[in-house]
Design an enzyme around this catalytic site. Sequence first.
Site, PDB file in Angstrom:
ATOM      1  CB  SER A 172     -51.459 103.231 -57.178  1.00 36.95           C
ATOM      2  OG  SER A 172     -50.657 102.828 -58.270  1.00 36.95           O
ATOM      3  CE1 TYR A 232     -49.880  99.762 -52.911  1.00 32.94           C
ATOM      4  CE2 TYR A 232     -49.958 100.225 -55.263  1.00 32.94           C
ATOM      5  CZ  TYR A 232     -49.796 100.655 -53.959  1.00 32.94           C
ATOM      6  OH  TYR A 232     -49.559 101.988 -53.704  1.00 32.94           O
TER       7      TYR A 232
END
Length: 313
Positions: A172, A232
């Site tokens: 990401s 995350y």
Amino acid sequence: MGRKERGNELREKRMQEISLTRTIPYSDHQRWWSTETIAVVTGGNRGIGFEVSRQFAMHGMTVILTSRDVCVGLEAAKVLQEGGLNVAFHQLDVLDALSIKQFADWLLQNYGGLDILINNAGVNFNLGSSNSVEYAQMVIATNYYGTKNMTQAMVPLMKPSSAGARIVNVSSRLAKLNGRRNRVENVAFRELLGNLDTLTEDVIDRIVSTFLEQVEDGSWETGGWPQLSTDYSVSKLAVNAYTRLMAKILGDRPEGHKIYVNCYCPGWVKTAMTGFAGNISAEEGADTGVWLALLPDQAVTGKFFAERREISF
């Protein structure tokens, strides 16, 4: 034209470019794979993993779709099989060492190994602007250690070939070391993760452990970690660092035994992980991962991509 409108226009143009490229078939000299090529996809039962599996199978290779849940995995594979695609299913829990070993043994016995590994299995418990670290342990274990454990188990099974085997880790842009929106403010950690000359597995593990310790004692908010989806983002920071490290280690292999390792950001995809609030489809989100895994004559390794373009770590 405002910034938002301009951004939408650029995105639509880029998606059109991707769509055009997707419709162009690989020529015979570019197509290094065949029906004998084995691609393993973790978390393949839905979302990006399912779409990666579908696209690989559409390219004519053999796909091993894996899922922690047997029922949903079998159903996902059945959907693709009914479309005439060469897809098999096997249960796999990337958090379970025995499950990984059983999968590895089955894969070796039935297919002789693999050519492509897509480390897609992952979790995220923060939606929208929420930033809880309640499930940080699970997020780190799945996203980072799951990726690491699968890589370590699969590397010995990767088949020798002139094209080289390929590993693609789903990551990401939230995990960019120097990102404008979500950078790592802790300079020491940023330098440790960014210096490939001194980067080791132990360095990555220690940084991740420090984060989890701060989560436990409640000091993580002042630890210099990314401020958006912190757990995350930290897990994907570790994935990115591990990608670069493994690319360096595996890049020293002799010709015919090369393994190329890269990571990519699929974007904000309409999947369960985003609460279906993303702005691109799973098909678009899978595109760069498939493209990256299938690059002809690939000498690209240790890089980070988004929308079929290299981006900085």
